[in-house]
Design an enzyme around this catalytic site. Structure first.
Site, short mmCIF file in Angstrom:
data_model
loop_
_atom_site.label_atom_id
_atom_site.label_comp_id
_atom_site.label_asym_id
_atom_site.label_seq_id
_atom_site.Cartn_x
_atom_site.Cartn_y
_atom_site.Cartn_z
N HIS A 77 -21.17 13.87 38.35
CA HIS A 77 -21.18 12.43 38.06
C HIS A 77 -21.43 11.61 39.34
O HIS A 77 -22.15 10.61 39.31
CB HIS A 77 -19.88 11.99 37.38
CG HIS A 77 -19.56 12.77 36.15
ND1 HIS A 77 -18.29 12.87 35.63
CD2 HIS A 77 -20.36 13.53 35.33
CE1 HIS A 77 -18.32 13.64 34.56
NE2 HIS A 77 -19.56 14.05 34.36
N HIS A 234 -23.81 10.90 27.78
CA HIS A 234 -23.13 11.59 28.88
C HIS A 234 -23.89 12.87 29.27
O HIS A 234 -23.95 13.22 30.44
CB HIS A 234 -21.68 11.92 28.53
CG HIS A 234 -20.99 12.52 29.72
ND1 HIS A 234 -20.53 11.75 30.77
CD2 HIS A 234 -20.77 13.81 30.08
CE1 HIS A 234 -20.05 12.54 31.70
NE2 HIS A 234 -20.17 13.79 31.32
N ASP A 238 -25.07 13.91 32.95
CA ASP A 238 -24.86 15.23 33.56
C ASP A 238 -26.19 15.82 34.04
O ASP A 238 -26.27 16.39 35.13
CB ASP A 238 -24.25 16.21 32.55
CG ASP A 238 -22.74 16.05 32.42
OD1 ASP A 238 -22.12 15.43 33.31
OD2 ASP A 238 -22.18 16.55 31.42
N HIS A 261 -24.90 22.45 31.73
CA HIS A 261 -25.08 22.70 33.17
C HIS A 261 -25.74 24.06 33.45
O HIS A 261 -26.62 24.16 34.29
CB HIS A 261 -23.74 22.64 33.90
CG HIS A 261 -23.14 21.27 33.90
ND1 HIS A 261 -23.81 20.18 34.41
CD2 HIS A 261 -21.95 20.81 33.46
CE1 HIS A 261 -23.05 19.11 34.28
NE2 HIS A 261 -21.91 19.46 33.71
ZN ZN Z 1 -20.12 15.28 32.77
#
Ligand code: ZN
Length: 304
Positions: A77, A234, A238, A261
């Site tokens: 973030h 969000h 990311d 991720h």
């Molecule tokens: Zn995040």
């Protein structure tokens, strides 16, 4: 389009999501071409860890960087805030192994960086311009970087929960879109999973103040959501943090389906090794003419 750093240092304190302990952070200006570098001030030899894809050591709950045995986690973030404000160079002194979670979004970091002020440096910015599509997949999950004259992210999430189910969002990054539409989107978790994480010693600092928590039937946060599709926003946030690990802003179209991720990093690693699929361009006139929109960091987007 020149590189940027902070005008002056700024310090703040927060709570680490997983350890639940207090973390002190000071972000300092850095020289041109320095990049974003973390310094673990709690370790005897102040180990430096550069925000670079080569230093990614874990992508399980968050993005964790490591170097010489030292680690720093939950960097995404904060890194998204740097990229979103077009800040290329900074030193982040931190006395813990995780970046404070703040409110679960990048908005407090954006506020702090703006408070510190942004300084334009005397070296050109560079951009990684995608020339050929690069794709990775894992089962039905996939993520692609395709050529485009700007930065666009198209993200689709699917969760087996009636409050999310399928959400899709496409954003072209110019004219302050990051700050207006993305930086406030918070991280989220499912109550059932959080209970399991806690039982295993994770998410000790997690609360309704720093994440959206979904019960079986409703959002448990009293004030509800910041955007109806905050979850997919969000995920875009990311992915911006993940993309920043390329070291320079990317110009292309990121198309992600159910990615996270781990898969994002697989893509970024593939980008780095596929040297023929992109071109590194200095932000002299060439970029402005051939790419029109260098996505992040246009001077007009961030008043110094
Ligand atoms: Zn995040």
């Amino acid at each position: 389009m020149y590189q940027r750093t902070l005008a002056r240092p700024i310090s703040f304190t927060g709570i680490g999501l997983h350890l639940g302990s207090k973390v002190n952070v000071t972000i300092r200006p850095a020289d041109a071409d320095n990049g974003i570098v973390f310094v673990r001030t709690d370790l005897p030899d102040h180990v430096e860890i550069k925000a670079d894809v080569e230093n990614v050591v874990d992508t399980k709950f968050a993005t964790t960087l490591g170097h010489n045995g030292a680690k720093i986690s939950t960097v995404e973030h904060l890194l998204a805030a740097f990229l979103g404000l077009g800040i290329d160079n900074a030193i982040i002194e931190i006395d813990s192994s995780e970046v404070p979670i703040m409110d679960g979004s990048a908005s407090p970091f954006v506020y702090l960086l703006r408070t510190a002020g942004i300084k334009v440096q005397n070296r050109f910015k560079r951009f990684l311009v995608i020339k050929k599509p690069i794709k990775v997949s894992d089962g039905d999950k996939k993520v692609i970087l395709a050529p485009l004259k700007g930065l666009k992210i198209t993200y689709t999430v699917e969760f087996d929960h009636h409050l999310i189910s399928r959400q899709s969002c496409a954003m072209e990054f110019s004219n302050g879109v990051f700050e207006r539409e993305i930086c406030r989107a918070r991280t989220f978790g499912f109550l059932k999973e959080i209970e399991v994480l806690r039982a295993n010693g994770f998410a000790k600092g997690g609360s309704l103040d720093n994440s959206i928590v979904l019960g079986d039937f409703r959002v448990l946060n009293e004030d509800g959501l910041r955007f109806p599709d905050e979850f997919v926003r969000h995920k875009i946030l990311d992915s911006i943090g993940d993309l920043s690990l390329l070291g320079v802003p990317v110009i292309g179209h990121l198309i992600a389906y159910k990615s996270g991720h781990a898969l994002n990093h697989k893509l970024i690693k593939k980008v780095v090794s596929n040297r023929k699929s992109w071109r590194l361009v200095k932000a002299a006139d060439e970029v402005a003419e051939t790419c029109q929109v260098p996505s992040f960091g246009l001077l007009g987007e961030v008043p110094a």
